[in-house]
Design a protein around this motif. Structure first.
Motif, PDB file in Angstrom:
ATOM      1  N   ALA A 215       0.770  -1.493   0.222  1.00 47.48           N
ATOM      2  CA  ALA A 215       0.041  -0.077   0.043  1.00 47.48           C
ATOM      3  C   ALA A 215       0.570   1.353  -0.325  1.00 47.48           C
ATOM      4  N   GLU A 216       0.180   2.029  -1.001  1.00 48.22           N
ATOM      5  CA  GLU A 216       0.952   3.374  -0.821  1.00 48.22           C
ATOM      6  C   GLU A 216       0.710   4.075   0.622  1.00 48.22           C
ATOM      7  N   GLU A 217       2.024   4.450   1.167  1.00 47.68           N
ATOM      8  CA  GLU A 217       2.313   4.807   2.689  1.00 47.68           C
ATOM      9  C   GLU A 217       3.054   6.418   3.037  1.00 47.68           C
ATOM     10  N   PHE A 218       3.032   6.893   4.240  1.00 47.49           N
ATOM     11  CA  PHE A 218       4.010   8.026   4.350  1.00 47.49           C
ATOM     12  C   PHE A 218       4.348   7.757   5.670  1.00 47.49           C
ATOM     13  N   VAL A 219       5.712   7.144   5.316  1.00 47.26           N
ATOM     14  CA  VAL A 219       6.804   6.606   6.368  1.00 47.26           C
ATOM     15  C   VAL A 219       7.733   8.044   7.084  1.00 47.26           C
ATOM     16  N   LEU A 220       8.203   7.582   8.575  1.00 47.83           N
ATOM     17  CA  LEU A 220       8.999   7.961   9.144  1.00 47.83           C
ATOM     18  C   LEU A 220       9.721   6.838  10.338  1.00 47.83           C
ATOM     19  N   THR A 221      10.869   7.435   9.717  1.00 49.40           N
ATOM     20  CA  THR A 221      12.402   6.184   9.968  1.00 49.40           C
ATOM     21  C   THR A 221      12.744   6.892  11.493  1.00 49.40           C
ATOM     22  N   ILE A 227       7.346   4.518  11.676  1.00 47.81           N
ATOM     23  CA  ILE A 227       5.990   4.783  11.802  1.00 47.81           C
ATOM     24  C   ILE A 227       5.504   4.976  10.531  1.00 47.81           C
ATOM     25  N   SER A 228       4.776   4.914  10.331  1.00 45.67           N
ATOM     26  CA  SER A 228       4.070   4.282   8.988  1.00 45.67           C
ATOM     27  C   SER A 228       2.365   4.359   8.784  1.00 45.67           C
ATOM     28  N   THR A 229       1.391   5.479   7.771  1.00 46.16           N
ATOM     29  CA  THR A 229       0.703   5.579   7.357  1.00 46.16           C
ATOM     30  C   THR A 229      -0.184   6.197   6.380  1.00 46.16           C
ATOM     31  N   THR A 230      -1.185   5.454   6.219  1.00 48.09           N
ATOM     32  CA  THR A 230      -1.607   4.912   4.281  1.00 48.09           C
ATOM     33  C   THR A 230      -1.586   6.549   4.227  1.00 48.09           C
ATOM     34  N   GLU A 290      -6.315  17.229   7.765  1.00 47.34           N
ATOM     35  CA  GLU A 290      -6.497  17.257   9.144  1.00 47.34           C
ATOM     36  C   GLU A 290      -6.423  16.120   9.267  1.00 47.34           C
ATOM     37  N   GLY A 291      -6.724  15.108   8.894  1.00 38.48           N
ATOM     38  CA  GLY A 291      -6.521  13.282   9.582  1.00 38.48           C
ATOM     39  C   GLY A 291      -4.820  12.944   9.495  1.00 38.48           C
ATOM     40  N   LEU A 292      -3.910  13.443   9.433  1.00 38.36           N
ATOM     41  CA  LEU A 292      -2.788  13.042   9.666  1.00 38.36           C
ATOM     42  C   LEU A 292      -1.876  14.056  10.626  1.00 38.36           C
ATOM     43  N   GLU A 293      -2.912  14.928  11.364  1.00 38.46           N
ATOM     44  CA  GLU A 293      -1.999  16.096  11.478  1.00 38.46           C
ATOM     45  C   GLU A 293      -1.296  15.492  13.334  1.00 38.46           C
ATOM     46  N   TRP A 294      -1.602  14.311  13.515  1.00 42.79           N
ATOM     47  CA  TRP A 294      -1.106  13.009  14.500  1.00 42.79           C
ATOM     48  C   TRP A 294       0.310  12.990  13.721  1.00 42.79           C
ATOM     49  N   PHE A 295       0.165  12.520  12.343  1.00 39.22           N
ATOM     50  CA  PHE A 295       1.700  11.941  11.756  1.00 39.22           C
ATOM     51  C   PHE A 295       2.894  12.912  11.703  1.00 39.22           C
ATOM     52  N   GLY A 299       7.110  14.032  13.451  1.00 40.98           N
ATOM     53  CA  GLY A 299       7.916  14.304  12.916  1.00 40.98           C
ATOM     54  C   GLY A 299       7.757  13.761  11.234  1.00 40.98           C
ATOM     55  N   GLY A 300       6.716  13.292  11.083  1.00 42.67           N
ATOM     56  CA  GLY A 300       6.604  12.807   9.395  1.00 42.67           C
ATOM     57  C   GLY A 300       6.442  14.001   8.911  1.00 42.67           C
ATOM     58  N   ARG A 301       6.017  14.025   7.545  1.00 37.58           N
ATOM     59  CA  ARG A 301       6.540  14.243   6.348  1.00 37.58           C
ATOM     60  C   ARG A 301       4.766  14.472   5.508  1.00 37.58           C
ATOM     61  N   VAL A 302       4.310  15.151   5.501  1.00 38.48           N
ATOM     62  CA  VAL A 302       3.320  13.973   4.466  1.00 38.48           C
ATOM     63  C   VAL A 302       3.295  15.284   2.934  1.00 38.48           C
ATOM     64  N   ASP A 303       3.446  14.340   1.999  1.00 40.39           N
ATOM     65  CA  ASP A 303       3.192  15.185   0.757  1.00 40.39           C
ATOM     66  C   ASP A 303       1.840  15.352   0.323  1.00 40.39           C
ATOM     67  N   PRO A 304       1.135  16.211   0.060  1.00 38.67           N
ATOM     68  CA  PRO A 304      -0.032  15.946  -0.613  1.00 38.67           C
ATOM     69  C   PRO A 304      -0.438  15.800  -2.214  1.00 38.67           C
ATOM     70  N   GLY A 305       0.625  16.330  -2.685  1.00 36.60           N
ATOM     71  CA  GLY A 305       1.044  15.582  -4.387  1.00 36.60           C
ATOM     72  C   GLY A 305       1.053  14.351  -4.402  1.00 36.60           C
ATOM     73  N   ARG A 306       1.106  13.365  -3.353  1.00 41.60           N
ATOM     74  CA  ARG A 306       0.639  11.828  -3.356  1.00 41.60           C
ATOM     75  C   ARG A 306      -0.562  11.115  -3.143  1.00 41.60           C
TER      76      ARG A 306
END
Length: 398
Positions: A215-221, A227-230, A290-295, A299-306
């Motif tokens: 699955a496509e994920e945002f990942v923080l190592t 730590i990951s989230t879809t 907004e639901g990814l604010e916890w990520f 310290g995780g990075r969220v790329d809206p373009g994905r």
């Protein structure tokens, strides 16, 4: 007039209805294709038009609702972990939060409750799953913190228990008995999800694994771990166990259903009918971010373009005991109710059924009804029984 030989005439009379129907058992109105590949895999390709016409489809109508936002009694549910329906139409509800097994009459009246926190007979520590026994006279509660399967009569009386030899589990719990009386339950094993098969003593006898899916994920190592989230609205894989002895997956982005045997070999692939794309709106995107604010706070990075521009066509799916498949379609955020594509046991598209709230999580299909757990806008849970009107077209089992 030339007369045909008797044998040839009989052969033509035999083949005529098959040609008119487009093949063995394939109704003439169905414009799809069923092909058998050299490997033996059956591939079903469905057209946009199903077998049902305007007057022949099924209807789903609510006829019973158990639950209350104001009650302090047994009709107030904290976290329903499973439901089972016995031969007398009684509804058994396992509440994980309250650690109780509650029985309701067919008209919704509360009959009895058993259970409390503890490790003794009739007590639970973390009840996560409920299944009806193959004899139709017993209920099995999966309680991993007590490391056991607790067995009750249909009158909610403690009968016996079996040790649960495995430590892990997967939620929502999925499992039960197959036609041979073997018990199954889904777990999260190394490398992905799997179904454990138990012997008569409830010891692990075999493992059937679902195919992996990246699955496509945002990942923080970090130094302490991963730590990951879809990625919101990215395609996913939904997995189901079929008590007839199959594993099922649905690729939500491709609208492809795959049936495998318990060895993991593909036996049937069903391509859903074409559906118009549902765009991801700016409001959808803002709510997801907004639901990814916890990520982000971790310290995780969220790329809206994905985030995709369209939603996957499939939300989830269920396989009824008779083999019919119910696929819940993804809809726009403001859609009222839920839409399901229904397929016969061969995988032929029948048509669309619309329900007010959906069938709920882990629905139980019986003759003429479907039971499920639904939530209102406040998160209050209800047990709903929907009457299911039979359609004019019935699929063939296999």
């Amino acid at each position: 007039m030339t007369r045909l030989p008797r044998l040839l005439l009989l052969l033509l009379l035999f083949l005529a209805p098959l040609v008119a129907c487009g093949g063995y058992g394939a109704p003439a109105r169905w414009a799809g294709r069923i092909d058998t590949l050299p490997s033996g895999v059956v591939v079903v390709r469905n057209p946009a038009q199903g077998l049902w016409d305007e007057d022949a489809g099924w209807s789903v109508r609510e006829e019973l609702r158990i639950g209350s936002a104001l009650s302090e009694g047994p009709d107030l549910f904290g976290s329903v972990a499973g439901i089972a329906v016995d031969g007398r139409g009684r509804i058994h509800v396992l509440d994980r939060q309250a650690k109780e097994l509650r029985t309701f009459a067919p008209d919704g009246r509360h009959v009895r409750t058993v259970g409390r926190e503890g490790g003794g007979p009739g007590e639970f520590r973390d009840p996560i799953g409920l299944a009806a026994g193959p004899d139709g006279e017993t209920l099995y509660v999966v309680d991993p913190r007590n490391a056991r399967y607790a067995v009750f009569s249909m009158d909610a009386e403690p009968r016996t228990q079996f040790q649960r030899a495995v430590g892990g589990y997967s939620l929502p719990w999925d499992g039960g008995f197959d036609a041979a009386g073997r018990f199954h339950e889904n777990v999260f094993a190394a490398g992905g999800h799997a179904v454990l098969v138990m012997d008569s003593g409830f010891q692990p006898a075999d493992t059937a694994r679902f195919p992996g899916f990246e699955a496509e994920e945002f990942v923080l190592t970090t130094e302490s771990g991963r730590i990951s989230t879809t990625v919101p609205f990215a395609p996913d894989q939904v997995e189901r166990w079929d008590p007839r002895g199959y594993l099922w997956t649905a690729r939500t982005g491709e609208y492809t259903l795959t049936r495998m045997d318990m060895e993991g070999d593909t036996v049937r692939v069903i391509h859903g009918p074409p559906v118009p794309p549902i765009p991801v709106t700016e409001a959808d995107r803002d709510e997801a971010l907004e639901g990814l604010e916890w990520f982000r706070r971790q310290g995780g990075r969220v790329d809206p373009g994905r985030i995709p521009s369209a939603k996957p066509p499939v939300s989830t799916f269920h396989v009824a005991a008779d083999g019919h498949i119910w696929v819940r379609l993804t809809g726009p955020a403001d859609e009222v109710g839920a839409r399901y594509h229904v397929f016969d046991p061969e995988g032929r598209f029948l048509g669309t059924v619309t329900t007010a709230e959906g069938l709920g999580s882990a629905p139980v299909f019986t003759d003429g009804a479907v039971y499920g757990v639904v939530r209102d806008s406040l998160g209050v849970q209800y047990i709903v029984r929907n009457a299911l009107r039979d359609g004019a077209v019935a699929g063939d089992g296999d």
